[in-house]
Write a protein that holds these residues in place. Structure first.
Motif, PDB file in Angstrom:
ATOM      1  N   PHE A  67      18.786 -23.797  -6.138  1.00 55.06           N
ATOM      2  CA  PHE A  67      18.708 -25.163  -6.657  1.00 55.06           C
ATOM      3  C   PHE A  67      18.192 -25.163  -8.096  1.00 55.06           C
ATOM      4  CE2 PHE A  67      16.191 -28.977  -7.522  1.00 55.06           C
ATOM      5  CZ  PHE A  67      17.192 -29.932  -7.448  1.00 55.06           C
ATOM      6  N   GLY A  68      17.106 -24.429  -8.339  1.00 55.28           N
ATOM      7  CA  GLY A  68      16.543 -24.364  -9.683  1.00 55.28           C
ATOM      8  C   GLY A  68      17.515 -23.771 -10.680  1.00 55.28           C
ATOM      9  N   LEU A  69      18.210 -22.718 -10.262  1.00 52.14           N
ATOM     10  CA  LEU A  69      19.185 -22.093 -11.150  1.00 52.14           C
ATOM     11  C   LEU A  69      20.334 -23.052 -11.454  1.00 52.14           C
ATOM     12  CD1 LEU A  69      19.990 -19.586 -12.713  1.00 52.14           C
ATOM     13  CD2 LEU A  69      21.103 -18.730 -10.638  1.00 52.14           C
ATOM     14  N   ASP A  70      20.781 -23.793 -10.445  1.00 53.68           N
ATOM     15  CA  ASP A  70      21.820 -24.806 -10.681  1.00 53.68           C
ATOM     16  C   ASP A  70      21.355 -25.837 -11.714  1.00 53.68           C
ATOM     17  OD1 ASP A  70      23.654 -23.661  -8.958  1.00 53.68           O
ATOM     18  OD2 ASP A  70      23.220 -25.032  -7.295  1.00 53.68           O
ATOM     19  N   CYS A  71      20.083 -26.242 -11.617  1.00 53.10           N
ATOM     20  CA  CYS A  71      19.551 -27.209 -12.581  1.00 53.10           C
ATOM     21  C   CYS A  71      19.565 -26.640 -13.995  1.00 53.10           C
ATOM     22  CB  CYS A  71      18.127 -27.617 -12.192  1.00 53.10           C
ATOM     23  SG  CYS A  71      18.036 -28.643 -10.715  1.00 53.10           S
ATOM     24  N   VAL A  72      19.150 -25.390 -14.124  1.00 51.41           N
ATOM     25  CA  VAL A  72      19.160 -24.743 -15.444  1.00 51.41           C
ATOM     26  C   VAL A  72      20.583 -24.669 -15.988  1.00 51.41           C
ATOM     27  CG1 VAL A  72      18.750 -22.566 -16.664  1.00 51.41           C
ATOM     28  CG2 VAL A  72      17.041 -23.434 -15.059  1.00 51.41           C
ATOM     29  N   LEU A  73      21.514 -24.235 -15.154  1.00 52.84           N
ATOM     30  CA  LEU A  73      22.906 -24.108 -15.600  1.00 52.84           C
ATOM     31  C   LEU A  73      23.520 -25.460 -15.931  1.00 52.84           C
ATOM     32  CD1 LEU A  73      24.098 -21.321 -13.143  1.00 52.84           C
ATOM     33  CD2 LEU A  73      23.504 -21.087 -15.570  1.00 52.84           C
ATOM     34  N   ASP A  74      23.201 -26.489 -15.124  1.00 54.46           N
ATOM     35  CA  ASP A  74      23.695 -27.839 -15.432  1.00 54.46           C
ATOM     36  C   ASP A  74      23.155 -28.315 -16.772  1.00 54.46           C
ATOM     37  OD1 ASP A  74      25.068 -27.899 -13.038  1.00 54.46           O
ATOM     38  OD2 ASP A  74      23.637 -29.233 -12.020  1.00 54.46           O
ATOM     39  N   ALA A  78      25.370 -29.268 -20.037  1.00 54.93           N
ATOM     40  CA  ALA A  78      25.249 -30.574 -20.704  1.00 54.93           C
ATOM     41  C   ALA A  78      24.915 -30.388 -22.182  1.00 54.93           C
ATOM     42  CB  ALA A  78      24.166 -31.413 -20.015  1.00 54.93           C
ATOM     43  N   ARG A  79      24.070 -29.448 -22.459  1.00 51.79           N
ATOM     44  CA  ARG A  79      23.687 -29.179 -23.852  1.00 51.79           C
ATOM     45  C   ARG A  79      24.881 -28.698 -24.672  1.00 51.79           C
ATOM     46  NH1 ARG A  79      19.224 -29.831 -27.274  1.00 51.79           N
ATOM     47  NH2 ARG A  79      19.315 -28.178 -28.791  1.00 51.79           N
ATOM     48  N   LEU A  80      25.764 -27.935 -24.029  1.00 49.70           N
ATOM     49  CA  LEU A  80      26.933 -27.417 -24.703  1.00 49.70           C
ATOM     50  C   LEU A  80      28.091 -28.417 -24.712  1.00 49.70           C
ATOM     51  CD1 LEU A  80      26.860 -23.768 -23.320  1.00 49.70           C
ATOM     52  CD2 LEU A  80      26.218 -24.536 -25.619  1.00 49.70           C
TER      53      LEU A  80
END
Length: 82
Positions: A67-74, A78-80
């Protein structure tokens, strides 16, 4: 992302070292600090701690990591602008 992975591993290692050092499982440690946490919650401070304690659910470490990794990747996506 690298920092997230390292922090996750470090947290797991810290838990294991604490168990080894104290001889208490996580469940036994939680029960040992229960009276203190109850006092803090009864005093009403800090409110976010109360919310976290009352609403917390025990997640499987693999599920929590994913879950945490998904949040980081999301966040990176979004930043990109994707």
């Amino acid at each position: 992302m690298h920092a997230y992975v390292l922090a996750s591993v470090a947290a797991q290692q810290a838990l294991r070292r604490a168990e080894q050092r104290t001889g208490l499982s996580e469940e036994r440690w939680q029960r040992s600090v229960g009276p203190y946490i109850s006092e803090v919650l009864a005093a009403g401070e800090p409110p976010m701690l109360a919310r976290h304690v009352l609403e917390a659910e025990e997640l499987d470490p693999d599920v929590e990591f994913a879950f945490g990794l998904d949040c980081v990747l999301d966040g990176l996506a979004a930043r990109l602008g994707r």
